[in-house]
Every structure is written in structure tokens, then in C-alpha cells.
Design a protein around this motif. Structure first.
Motif, PDB file in Angstrom:
ATOM      1  N   SER A  30       0.838  -1.205   0.000  1.00 27.37           N
ATOM      2  CA  SER A  30       0.000   0.000   0.000  1.00 27.37           C
ATOM      3  C   SER A  30       0.870   1.251   0.000  1.00 27.37           C
ATOM      4  O   SER A  30       0.630   2.201  -0.750  1.00 27.37           O
ATOM      5  CB  SER A  30      -0.912  -0.023   1.224  1.00 27.37           C
ATOM      6  OG  SER A  30      -1.650   1.173   1.308  1.00 27.37           O
ATOM      7  N   SER A  31       1.910   1.254   0.848  1.00 27.20           N
ATOM      8  CA  SER A  31       2.816   2.410   0.930  1.00 27.20           C
ATOM      9  C   SER A  31       3.575   2.589  -0.370  1.00 27.20           C
ATOM     10  O   SER A  31       3.773   3.725  -0.846  1.00 27.20           O
ATOM     11  CB  SER A  31       3.803   2.216   2.085  1.00 27.20           C
ATOM     12  OG  SER A  31       3.122   2.167   3.307  1.00 27.20           O
ATOM     13  N   GLN A  54       3.458   6.639  -7.050  1.00 27.45           N
ATOM     14  CA  GLN A  54       2.580   7.552  -7.781  1.00 27.45           C
ATOM     15  C   GLN A  54       3.059   8.988  -7.644  1.00 27.45           C
ATOM     16  O   GLN A  54       3.041   9.762  -8.603  1.00 27.45           O
ATOM     17  CB  GLN A  54       1.143   7.413  -7.237  1.00 27.45           C
ATOM     18  CG  GLN A  54       0.094   8.170  -8.041  1.00 27.45           C
ATOM     19  CD  GLN A  54      -0.120   7.577  -9.431  1.00 27.45           C
ATOM     20  OE1 GLN A  54       0.053   6.376  -9.630  1.00 27.45           O
ATOM     21  NE2 GLN A  54      -0.463   8.419 -10.411  1.00 27.45           N
ATOM     22  N   SER A  55       3.516   9.344  -6.416  1.00 28.65           N
ATOM     23  CA  SER A  55       3.958  10.727  -6.177  1.00 28.65           C
ATOM     24  C   SER A  55       5.360  10.989  -6.704  1.00 28.65           C
ATOM     25  O   SER A  55       5.760  12.143  -6.853  1.00 28.65           O
ATOM     26  CB  SER A  55       3.898  11.037  -4.680  1.00 28.65           C
ATOM     27  OG  SER A  55       4.776  10.197  -3.976  1.00 28.65           O
ATOM     28  N   LYS A  60       1.459   4.280  -3.144  1.00 31.60           N
ATOM     29  CA  LYS A  60       1.285   5.723  -2.931  1.00 31.60           C
ATOM     30  C   LYS A  60       2.563   6.476  -3.247  1.00 31.60           C
ATOM     31  O   LYS A  60       2.551   7.523  -3.902  1.00 31.60           O
ATOM     32  CB  LYS A  60       0.871   5.989  -1.497  1.00 31.60           C
ATOM     33  CG  LYS A  60      -0.529   5.506  -1.174  1.00 31.60           C
ATOM     34  CD  LYS A  60      -0.837   5.750   0.295  1.00 31.60           C
ATOM     35  CE  LYS A  60      -2.226   5.216   0.663  1.00 31.60           C
ATOM     36  NZ  LYS A  60      -2.520   5.399   2.086  1.00 31.60           N
TER      37      LYS A  60
END
Length: 667
Positions: A269-270, A276-277, A273
Motif C-alpha cells: 500500500s505504501s 505515484q507521487s 502511494k
């Protein structure tokens, strides 16, 4: 032989010295002249006592001279020769303190000074003690018939003490006592033995011994079974422990697996994220490098501007200083009089004006220069401010880029961690699979059932063992009591046998002592009677009694032989006959008991003798007694006795009315 005696402050003797020789020595004087005191002194200096002191008729303080003047001390010295050696003894008594000094010397060499030791040494030298001395040597005043004064039935006891036969009697009586005591103990033991034998101790002891052996054998078998069960229990316990540890390990692995799966989900999950950034920052490293170079360039540019500004400021400060100096000079010139204060030359108004104009021109030029420099400084400061803004922007950008780089690094770290978790999950799943192959519900159940069965068997054996041990304890307690009683029975039998032998030997020994005692008495009587037979005719002047003897008729009896046979001196003889018989006995005692010493002290021996007997006694002294006894000391008031004296003769005189001390006159 007693050679010398000296008395100082002794009763009535202030300072008296007597030299004696072999044969008969005599002290003659009236009653109270101090004769007996000399013989008492001999006894005291040798043994520390004499009959009257021994029976407490007098005290030690009574022996110290009181009249004509009270003295504080009394001394006695004696010198005697025995076995070729000269001995010296001395005793001192002090009023209220008793004997305070004593000594004995051999050939002038001091041996001892302790009063008790002195007595013991003299007893050893002379071979007699005080008791024998007082009975065989020293006949105190009017006590020649001491033997006859002893009550009938007690004479044997007295003479046995002189002969030391009382030791035999004591030993014999103890033998009888011990034999009777042992016989009583044997009787008591035989009764106990009879009672114990009725109990059948030997048979009962053997029966209990066999029962105990059987119980011990069963205990041994159970102990072996107990050990086997214990080993089996230990094996099952080990298996159960292994199962429990593996179950615990499996459960821990499952928990760890759950944690790892959950951790991977969080990592994924981390990662999603973060990626993507960060997708637009693939060349972030190069960009950070470019920004860092810009920051360095801007910092160098700012530093150069700051250096320029510092120089301009320093120059402005110098210009201001010059302007201030010109202002000060202008004021001084303006205030000058007509003469120069330095060179004292004359200053005209024109010259003063010229000087002021020169100073004003310089000031204006400097102020213009200052204004120009100030404008340049302002421009430089504005330029520096612009560059500072750019630098801050660049620094902020670099910090943002560095933060993004950390996120990129963290993403890499998360990916590595995910890889490790996946690898560990594979290992755990493999281990769990292996453990589940070993672990099964049926296997665990079987192990627990086997363990319960072993515990049941162990408990059963423990109960049986406890029961057997209690039985063994009870049996051993009874056996121990029976065995002790049986051993006691055997010990009693051995004891009875030993005591029977001891009793037999004691009775034999008692008979031997009795025979020895009687034989010694017979030998003593034989010797005494031989001596009395030899001296009687020399002492007794008449023919009515031809012999004197000592006989045993249940007790010792002194007898005279008359024309009609032997008669007892007790109650038959006259006073003179009694005295002569006792004198013969005294002489015999002295020679029999002290064959080497041969001393005899007679105090008033002519008491109760008639004139004829006294003449016979004097003749015996002169012709016979000196040959039998080495040294005789005679105390008498009868002047007729002096005719028989061949040794030293002293006459003692004393004026008792004037309480004068004794005067010694040698004849």
C-alpha cells in the motif's frame, strides 16, 4: 642414733640442748621439771605431733613458753645418724599460726622445707610412721601398759595396724564383701535368665529375621519395578514435552506468518502511494546536483558583494574623518588672531580668507566623493538582496528535492523488506508443514494415555512399598527388641560365668589372705615371744613367773607362766608384775618392729615397781638392755635408776614456784 636435740622456748625450756650416746640415756628430775617435754619434742620434730597433741589434750600454742615470759615462737632441732648418714631436722611454731617452718637435711644438704614433706621424708628415712613410733618406740608417761589398756577384742586390730596386717584384713573383708555381692548378683541374674529363657527369644528372633528378609526381598523387587516405571515415565514425559514444544513452535510460526502477511500488505500500500507521487522525479539526483551548484555560485557572488561593500564603507568612513578634520581646521583658522600660534608669523585677513577657501574646496570635493560612494553602496546592497532571494529559493528547492530523494530511498527499502518478508514466509510455511507432519491429534492422545497409565502403576507401587516399609519398620522394631533381649540373655550368661569365676577366685584369695594373715601373726608372735623370753629373766627379779608371752585367744592376751601354768596378766598380776610384763612387751615391740632403728623411749617405767624390782630393772639397764636396744631414753624422777645409766645422764631442775625455766645439768 639420736645425737643431739635442742629446745628453744619449748614449754618450760628456754634454751636447752642435750647430747645423747648409744646405750641408756636418762633425764632425771622432779615432776614438772620438763623431762617429758624433751621426749615430746623428739616426737614433734620428727613427725609434727606427739600423743597429747594428737589426742588434743594440748594445743600448739600451749607448747610455746608462757612463763616467766610469754614467747611468740618455739623451735626444736634434732640431729640423728642412720645407716651411716647424719640427718638434721627442725620445726618452728608461731603463736596463733601453727607450724611456720620445717626443714630436713642429709649430710648438711637441704632436702625440703614443707612441713608435710618433711614428715614424709623422715618416715621414709626411719622406716616408721608416727603411729608405729608412738606404739613401739615412745611410751608416754605412766603409759607403759598401753597394750593392756586396749579393751579386749580390740588389741588384735591395734597390733594388726602396727604390723600393717590391717591391710590384709581390709583386703580380706573386701574380698568377702565383693564375693557376697557377686553371689547376690549371680542369683539375681540367674532369675532374669530363667525368665528370659521362658520367652523363647531365640526362636522368635529367628522367625522375625526370616520375615524381615522376605519383606526386604519384596521391597527390592518393587524398587526395581519402580525404577523401570520411572524410566518409562521419563521417556513418555520427554515425548509429551517434545510434542508440546513443537505445538508451541508451530503456533508461534503461524502468528509470525500472520504478522508477515499483514506487513507485506502495508508495504505494498505504501509503495503504491509513494511511486505515484515520485513518477516525475526519475532524474532527481542530477537536479539536486544542479541546484547545489547554483547555491554555491550565488553564495560566492554574495560573498564578493559583501567584500566590495565593506571596502566602500571603509572608504566612506575615511572620507567622513577627513571632512571632520577640515571642519575642525576651519574653526581653528576662523578663531585665529593676527599671529600664527605655531610660527608666530603675522596672519593677514587675506591670508586667513585664502586658507578658509582652500579648506572649503577640499570639503566640497570630499562630500561629493562621499555621496557618489553612498549611491554605489545602496546599489550593491539592493543587488545583494536580490541574490539572497534567489539563494533562499534555491535552498528551499534543494530541501524539497532531498525530501523527495528520501522517499525514493524509502521505497527501495520497502521493496527490500517486502522481499525479505516473502522469503521468510516461504521458510515458515515449510517449517509449519514439517511440524504438522510430526504432530497429530491421535499421537498426542496416545502419549497422554500412556503417561496416565504409568502414573497409575507408579502410584500403585508406591502404595505397596509404603505398606511393606511400614511392616518392615514394625517387624524390625520388634526384632530389635527381641534381639536386644536375646543378646542380653547371652550377655547375662557370659556375665554369670565370669562372675562365678570371679567369686571363686575371690573366695580362694580371701582364704589365702586369711592364711597369710594368720601366718604373719604366728611369725610375729614367735619373734615377740622369743625376745620376751630372752629379756624376762633379766628384768623380773622373782621366781614365781618364769616366762612371759603374747598369745592369741580370740584376741591378743599377755600371759605370765607361773608354777601352775600360764595366766593372763589382765586381772591376775600385781601392778609391778604388770609393769614388768609390759616393759618386756615394749622392748620386744621395739626390736620386732624396728630391728634396724632400735630406739626405745620410756617415760616413768618404774611406776608401780617395788624396790627389788627397781634394783632388777637398774641391773637390766646396766648389764642387758643396752645390748638389746641401741639407744634407750629413760624419763624418771627416781634417783636409783641413775645407777644403771651408761650413756648420757641429765638432771633437770626447775623452781616452779618462781616460774623459772628448766635448768639442764649434765652428770
Amino acid at each position: 642414733m639420736i645425737k643431739r636435740i635442742r629446745l628453744k622456748n619449748w614449754k618450760s625450756h628456754l634454751s636447752s640442748e642435750f647430747l645423747f650416746s648409744q646405750g641408756v640415756n636418762a633425764l632425771i628430775g622432779i615432776m614438772g621439771s620438763g623431762k617429758s617435754s624433751v621426749m615430746q619434742g623428739i616426737s614433734f620434730v620428727l613427725f609434727g605431733t606427739f600423743p597429747e597433741l594428737q589426742t588434743r589434750k594440748v594445743r600448739l600454742d600451749d607448747l610455746i613458753m608462757r612463763k616467766p615470759q610469754q614467747k611468740e615462737t618455739a623451735e626444736i632441732e634434732i640431729e640423728f645418724v642412720l645407716y651411716g648418714k647424719t640427718y638434721y631436722a627442725k620445726r618452728v611454731i608461731e603463736k596463733g599460726k601453727g607450724t611456720t617452718h620445717a626443714e630436713v637435711r642429709e649430710e648438711g644438704r637441704l632436702i625440703d622445707v614443707n612441713p608435710k614433706n618433711v614428715t614424709e621424708i623422715i618416715e621414709r628415712i626411719t622406716g616408721i610412721d608416727y603411729d608405729l613410733f608412738s606404739k613401739a618406740v615412745y611410751s608416754e608417761q605412766n603409759a607403759l601398759d598401753y597394750f593392756l589398756r586396749i579393751p579386749k577384742g580390740q588389741r588384735m586390730e591395734h597390733i594388726d595396724r602396727m604390723l600393717k596386717l590391717d591391710r590384709f584384713e581390709l583386703a580380706r573383708s573386701r574380698c568377702v564383701f565383693l564375693a557376697n555381692k557377686i553371689d547376690t548378683e549371680i542369683t539375681d541374674r540367674l532369675k532374669v535368665i530363667s525368665d528370659l529363657e521362658k520367652e523363647g527369644l531365640e526362636k522368635k528372633t529367628e522367625e522375625y529375621r526370616k520375615e524381615i528378609e522376605e519383606i526386604e526381598e519384596n521391597i527390592s523387587l518393587l524398587e526395581n519395578k519402580k525404577k523401570e516405571i520411572w524410566k518409562e515415565k521419563e521417556k513418555i514425559q520427554s515425548l509429551i514435552k517434545d510434542i508440546e514444544e513443537k505445538e508451541k513452535n508451530r503456533n508461534q510460526l503461524k502468528l509470525e506468518l500472520q504478522g508477515l502477511v499483514s506487513g507485506i500488505k502495508q508495504i505494498e500500500s505504501s509503495l503504491e502511494k509513494k511511486k505515484q507521487s515520485l513518477k516525475d522525479y526519475e532524474n532527481i539526483g542530477k537536479e539536486i546536483e544542479t541546484v547545489s551548484e547554483d547555491i554555491k555560485r550565488l553564495e560566492e557572488e554574495i560573498k564578493a558583494i559583501e567584500n566590495t561593500l565593506q571596502k566602500l564603507r571603509d572608504k566612506n568612513a575615511s572620507v567622513r574623518t577627513q571632512i571632520n578634520a577640515i571642519v575642525d581646521e576651519t574653526k581653528r583658522i576662523d578663531s585665529l588672531g593676527t599671529k600664527c600660534p605655531v610660527c608666530e608669523s603675522e596672519i593677514t585677513p587675506e591670508k586667513k580668507k585664502k586658507l578658509l577657501l582652500e579648506r572649503s574646496g577640499k570639503k566640497q570635493a570630499l562630500e561629493k566623493e562621499l555621496e557618489t560612494a553612498t549611491k554605489i553602496i545602496q546599489e550593491k546592497e539592493k543587488h545583494k538582496q536580490d541574490i539572497d532571494e534567489k539563494l533562499k529559493a534555491k535552498i528551499l528547492k534543494r530541501e524539497r528535492l532531498l525530501s523527495l530523494k528520501k522517499d525514493i530511498d524509502f521505497v527501495s527499502e520497502l521493496e527490500e523488506r517486502k522481499e525479505k518478508y516473502l522469503k521468510r514466509i516461504d521458510e515458515i510455511e515449510k517449517n509449519i508443514k514439517e511440524l504438522e507432519m510430526f504432530l497429530s491429534e491421535e499421537k498426542t492422545k496416545k502419549a497422554k494415555q500412556e503417561f496416565e497409565e504409568v502414573i497409575r502403576k507408579e502410584t500403585e507401587i508406591k502404595e505397596k512399598l509404603f505398606s511393606l516399609l511400614e511392616r518392615e519398620k514394625d517387624k524390625k522394631s520388634v526384632f530389635q527388641d527381641l534381639n536386644q533381649r536375646f543378646e542380653r540373655l547371652k550377655e547375662y550368661k557370659r556375665e554369670v560365668k565370669t562372675k562365678e569365676n570371679a567369686s571363686k577366685k575371690l573366695k580362694i584369695f580371701e582364704k589365702v589372705l586369711k592364711i597369710t594373715q594368720n601366718r604373719l601373726r604366728e611369725e610375729f608372735l614367735k619373734k615377740i615371744n622369743e625376745i620376751m623370753r630372752a629379756v624376762w629373766t633379766k628384768l623380773y627379779p622373782y621366781a614365781d613367773f618364769s616366762e612371759v608371752r603374747l598369745e592369741i585367744d580370740k584376741d591378743y592376751v599377755l600371759q605370765l607362766k607361773g608354777k601352775e601354768g600360764w595366766v593372763s596378766v589382765d586381772g591376775t598380776a600385781s601392778g609391778g608384775e604388770r609393769s614388768m610384763a609390759c616393759l618386756a612387751l615394749r622392748i620386744a615391740f621395739s626390736l620386732a618392729f624396728l630391728p634396724k632403728l632400735k630406739w626405745l623411749i620410756l617415760d616413768e617405767p618404774t611406776h608401780n615397781l617395788d624396790d627389788n624390782a627397781i634394783q632388777q630393772f637398774v641391773q637390766a639397764l646396766r648389764e642387758n638392755l643396752g645390748g638389746l636396744i641401741e639407744q634407750v631414753f629413760l624419763i624418771t624422777h627416781d634417783e636409783r635408776v641413775s645407777e644403771g645409766i651408761q650413756g648420757s645422764l641429765y638432771r633437770l631442775e626447775r623452781n616452779k614456784d618462781e616460774n623459772e625455766p628448766t635448768q639442764v645439768i649434765s652428770s
